[in-house]
Design a protein around this motif. Sequence first.
Motif, PDB file in Angstrom:
ATOM      1  N   GLU A  56       0.536  -1.495   0.073  1.00 29.85           N
ATOM      2  CA  GLU A  56       0.040  -0.096  -0.016  1.00 29.85           C
ATOM      3  C   GLU A  56       0.958   1.315  -0.187  1.00 29.85           C
ATOM      4  O   GLU A  56       0.418   2.257  -0.503  1.00 29.85           O
ATOM      5  N   HIS A 351      -1.200 -25.488   0.248  1.00 27.38           N
ATOM      6  CA  HIS A 351      -0.956 -25.024   1.670  1.00 27.38           C
ATOM      7  C   HIS A 351      -1.332 -26.220   2.563  1.00 27.38           C
ATOM      8  O   HIS A 351      -0.560 -26.559   3.590  1.00 27.38           O
ATOM      9  N   CYS A 373      -4.366 -17.259   2.388  1.00 25.04           N
ATOM     10  CA  CYS A 373      -5.148 -18.652   2.634  1.00 25.04           C
ATOM     11  C   CYS A 373      -4.533 -19.364   3.559  1.00 25.04           C
ATOM     12  O   CYS A 373      -5.328 -20.252   4.356  1.00 25.04           O
ATOM     13  N   TYR A 374      -3.303 -19.448   3.775  1.00 20.40           N
ATOM     14  CA  TYR A 374      -2.505 -20.390   4.708  1.00 20.40           C
ATOM     15  C   TYR A 374      -2.761 -19.727   5.989  1.00 20.40           C
ATOM     16  O   TYR A 374      -2.622 -20.656   7.055  1.00 20.40           O
ATOM     17  N   ASP A 420       3.469 -15.875  -1.327  1.00 23.07           N
ATOM     18  CA  ASP A 420       4.309 -15.237  -2.335  1.00 23.07           C
ATOM     19  C   ASP A 420       4.020 -13.444  -2.365  1.00 23.07           C
ATOM     20  O   ASP A 420       4.854 -12.918  -2.252  1.00 23.07           O
ATOM     21  N   SER A 421       2.703 -13.257  -2.168  1.00 26.40           N
ATOM     22  CA  SER A 421       2.350 -11.916  -2.351  1.00 26.40           C
ATOM     23  C   SER A 421       2.731 -11.310  -1.026  1.00 26.40           C
ATOM     24  O   SER A 421       3.094  -9.974  -1.208  1.00 26.40           O
ATOM     25  N   THR A 422       2.601 -11.894   0.099  1.00 29.75           N
ATOM     26  CA  THR A 422       2.932 -11.175   1.157  1.00 29.75           C
ATOM     27  C   THR A 422       4.505 -11.029   1.341  1.00 29.75           C
ATOM     28  O   THR A 422       5.074 -10.114   1.868  1.00 29.75           O
ATOM     29  N   ASN A 448       2.261 -19.871  -3.965  1.00 28.04           N
ATOM     30  CA  ASN A 448       1.295 -20.568  -4.850  1.00 28.04           C
ATOM     31  C   ASN A 448       0.882 -19.884  -6.091  1.00 28.04           C
ATOM     32  O   ASN A 448       0.048 -19.771  -6.612  1.00 28.04           O
ATOM     33  N   ILE A 450       0.087 -16.891  -6.875  1.00 26.92           N
ATOM     34  CA  ILE A 450      -0.774 -15.792  -7.092  1.00 26.92           C
ATOM     35  C   ILE A 450      -1.039 -15.179  -5.648  1.00 26.92           C
ATOM     36  O   ILE A 450      -0.909 -15.841  -4.504  1.00 26.92           O
ATOM     37  N   ALA A 452      -3.800 -15.338  -3.443  1.00 26.31           N
ATOM     38  CA  ALA A 452      -5.020 -16.195  -3.828  1.00 26.31           C
ATOM     39  C   ALA A 452      -6.150 -15.826  -2.715  1.00 26.31           C
ATOM     40  O   ALA A 452      -7.341 -15.305  -3.030  1.00 26.31           O
ATOM     41  N   MET A 453      -5.963 -15.157  -1.462  1.00 23.37           N
ATOM     42  CA  MET A 453      -7.212 -14.963  -0.814  1.00 23.37           C
ATOM     43  C   MET A 453      -8.012 -13.801  -1.000  1.00 23.37           C
ATOM     44  O   MET A 453      -9.183 -13.928  -0.707  1.00 23.37           O
TER      45      MET A 453
HETATM   46  C1  LIG Z   1      -1.930  -4.488   4.899  1.00 25.53           C
HETATM   47  C2  LIG Z   1      -2.647  -5.556   4.289  1.00 25.53           C
HETATM   48  N1  LIG Z   1      -2.936  -5.432   3.047  1.00 25.53           N
HETATM   49  C3  LIG Z   1      -3.754  -6.535   2.455  1.00 25.53           C
HETATM   50  C4  LIG Z   1      -4.491  -7.220   3.110  1.00 25.53           C
HETATM   51  C5  LIG Z   1      -5.410  -8.039   2.721  1.00 25.53           C
HETATM   52  N2  LIG Z   1      -4.817  -9.463   2.329  1.00 25.53           N
HETATM   53  C6  LIG Z   1      -5.009 -10.386   2.994  1.00 25.53           C
HETATM   54  S1  LIG Z   1      -4.415 -11.835   2.567  1.00 25.53           S
HETATM   55  C7  LIG Z   1      -3.809 -11.049   1.183  1.00 25.53           C
HETATM   56  C8  LIG Z   1      -3.017 -11.782   0.265  1.00 25.53           C
HETATM   57  C9  LIG Z   1      -1.971 -12.969   0.533  1.00 25.53           C
HETATM   58  O1  LIG Z   1      -1.497 -13.358  -0.775  1.00 25.53           O
HETATM   59  P1  LIG Z   1      -0.241 -14.554  -0.807  1.00 25.53           P
HETATM   60  O2  LIG Z   1       0.672 -14.030   0.517  1.00 25.53           O
HETATM   61  O3  LIG Z   1      -0.027 -14.751  -1.787  1.00 25.53           O
HETATM   62  O4  LIG Z   1      -1.010 -15.770   0.183  1.00 25.53           O
HETATM   63  P2  LIG Z   1      -2.375 -16.762  -0.641  1.00 25.53           P
HETATM   64  O5  LIG Z   1      -3.518 -16.294  -0.150  1.00 25.53           O
HETATM   65  O6  LIG Z   1      -2.161 -16.860  -1.873  1.00 25.53           O
HETATM   66  O7  LIG Z   1      -1.940 -18.080   0.019  1.00 25.53           O
HETATM   67  C10 LIG Z   1      -4.102  -9.939   1.086  1.00 25.53           C
HETATM   68  C11 LIG Z   1      -3.819  -8.911  -0.082  1.00 25.53           C
HETATM   69  C12 LIG Z   1      -4.295  -7.360   4.589  1.00 25.53           C
HETATM   70  N3  LIG Z   1      -4.759  -8.335   5.267  1.00 25.53           N
HETATM   71  N4  LIG Z   1      -3.205  -6.435   5.187  1.00 25.53           N
END
Ligand SMILES: Cc1ncc(C[n+]2csc(CCOP(=O)(O)OP(=O)(O)O)c2C)c(N)n1
Lengths: 594, 190
Positions: A56, A351, A373-374, A420-422, A448, A450, A452-453
């Motif tokens: 963000e 996961h 999702c994890y 991965d996104s985190t 994964n 992407i 995903a959550m």
């Molecule tokens: C600061 C913040 N931004 C956005 C979110 C919303 N959010 C929760 S889980 C997530 C995505 C996680 O993606 P990833 O780490 O790839 O895990 P996946 O769900 O794919 O297993 C997001 C964007 C949040 N909780 N906190």
Amino acid sequence: MSDKIMMSGNEAIARGVWEAGVHVAAAYPGTPSTEILENIGTLFKDDIYCEWSVNEKVAFEVAAGASIGGARAFCAFKHVGMNVATDPIFSMGYAGVNGGLVFVTADDPGCWSSQNEQDNRWYGPHTKIAMLEPSDSQECLDFVKAAYELSERFDTPVMIRVTTRVCHSKSLVQTGDRKDVDVIKYERNPSKFALLPATAIARHPVREKLLAEMEEYSYDCPFNRVEETEGAAIGVITSGISYQHAREAFGKKASYLKLGLTYPVCGKLVREFCEKYDTLYVIEENDPYLELQVKALGFTGIHGKDLVPACNELNAAVLRRAIFNEEPGESYHVEATAPARPPTMCAGCPHRGFFLSLSKVLDKVVPAGDIGCYGLGTQAPFNGFGFSLCMGAGFSTLVGLSQALKRQSDPRKALGMVGDSTFFHSGITSLIDIVSSESNVIACVLDNSITAMTGHQENPGTARNLMGQSSPVVDIIALVKACGIDEDHLRVVDPLDISAMDAALRDGIEANGPFVIVTKRPCVLIKEVARANGKRHAVIDPEKCIGCRMCMSAACPAIAFKDGRSMISEGSGCIGCGLCTQLCRFGAISIVEE
Amino acid sequence: MTKSILLIGVGGQGTILISRILSAGFARMGYDVKMSEIHGMSQRGGSVTTMIRYGDEVSSPNFGEAEADIIISFEKSEAIRALPQLKKGGTVITDDYEILSVPVLTGASSYPHDALEQLRAVVPNTIIIEAFKAAEKLGNSRCQNIVLLGKFVKTMGLDEKADWKELVAENVPPRTVDINLKAYELGYNM
Ligand SMILES: Cc1ncc(C[n+]2csc(CCOP(=O)(O)OP(=O)(O)O)c2C)c(N)n1
């Protein structure tokens, strides 16, 4: 009414951004804000450069750069996302804008998909940035457009504060056309934008003056209105979705001061309204944000949080009970209760393999979780981690946790996980801290491929971007190595290969110093992955199944246990990931490709 | 008078699609309409609800306990979960279809297989259909939602008031228009 269309608040915001002639839009996904940029990406990418930024703060800075450069810019995030972005937001509060700059914070009263109910209206006065609160989809569109005029007129970023029920409710909207807006020429202007101490201290009074001017303007601005009901003795001050609930609950019993511009709040308007009514209420969800301001004007007898709950979402029934002591009407009751139905990892979710292996070594590690999702892995039967705070904390907490464990002679190793996104969002900086502190911990990236959550948004690892173009892949493993993890302290595994996953954890537990495991296997819901899976699924031979329930330890929604046997029925969602075949010691489960 | 509808099902069952068709239909009838969906954590096999409200002028998109005029449930036990939201005198249309949740599959929670008998015993306006089975027989179990839509339109006597088949055709994926229209007919005549 026929030319109006049903739109969610998020769709209407996206439309408003486009109609306002915006040039650049950036966001990081997060419920309930995600569909705003998704809509811009699918519908308006020809006119608007748009991207999923890595987090963000980056998203807001992308937008800030565009604004400083003279373009109209937009940014969006969920409420907790704003915490991540506030550093540049405070700065832009002082600097002001060149091209109009508007951003959305989508709050989540009721915690439908969040870790808290934080009320971001406080950020209005805190950042000294103008704040608008739309109450339905039409206002979402109208307010966004008007926000750009406001932003450029008062030289301020404008924050649009919405909530889950505004974002995800649909109502009828009248749309308009896109306005062509020229980009303002960028001129070097360090005394406004280069916030060194000397500039900043000089910008502060400028900001205070603008706020005072804005409050003056707010008296008859288009965002606030008084709705008078003849003969009503009650006055209600409200904003956002609470206005809708207040209208339902009070109906014709009250007159309303509906505030759309909730920072700065127009003192004169509030005063004039309050003086007309014997009984006054402030109706607002969560915190007493408006209430305190009304009380500060001297109307201390006004009712608010003395009656209206501060926790959880409001609706008309909650208000009727709180204000009029009206109990809900009668309903029906049966003895049966619905079974717990928490969200769970999908059949085939990568996961699941990670948590299955992790659950076997819980005597040797203390796991820290993160958000994605994890996060579902904390539930039974895996009981995967005992705490999770916010994005990125799954890694950084390990540094302190390992110190705490050491000091209580707890031999277990701290282990953390991020997706991965985190990892891109804020895991990288945390990993650097782990490496530079030489922390004896295990950091797992659950890749994964992407985000995903939140519903499958692109990220720097996905080779495709929000605008549907192919984009360079940022290599997670190369990054991990570049942070200082050598081959000996790195394992890359398929999490659904149980023995490989077990071995990676075992190696991590035995190792000394920072250790990283990257699990690599794409989310089964990715379209291409689902297509490649075709009709593959597992079948259980009822002759060979002895009912030992070993396969049930995977807690897969595709496997049922009936009449003493495990079974995978049609329509169970099984994709033949093979986790259960590895668990079965009797060779009863096989994968078929038909 | 504002009417409130609660749709409940399990993530992935298509509750949102029929909510979209219903609200488009009410809008076409000239009503003010609001619809509220909850996304996010409710996917991934969790319980999913959508609320629709229509009338001359609708304020809140969502509502609380004992305020639903009608519940449309895609799954047997979900009808039970939603029941406290139903007004006395309200109607429940539910599929006689079971989806066992993971806690049920692992034995941590039990499933009320007799839920509908109990429901029928206390709610006079209980309508139970086999929408999932009918859709499966038709060749695509995903049309379950449209079967339920047909039953709802018939039950509420709304058939004359909007062209529901046209609305179905406009809102489902183009390749599936024919089968969904058949699903609608099936539900309507159930
Ligand atoms: C600061 C913040 N931004 C956005 C979110 C919303 N959010 C929760 S889980 C997530 C995505 C996680 O993606 P990833 O780490 O790839 O895990 P996946 O769900 O794919 O297993 C997001 C964007 C949040 N909780 N906190």
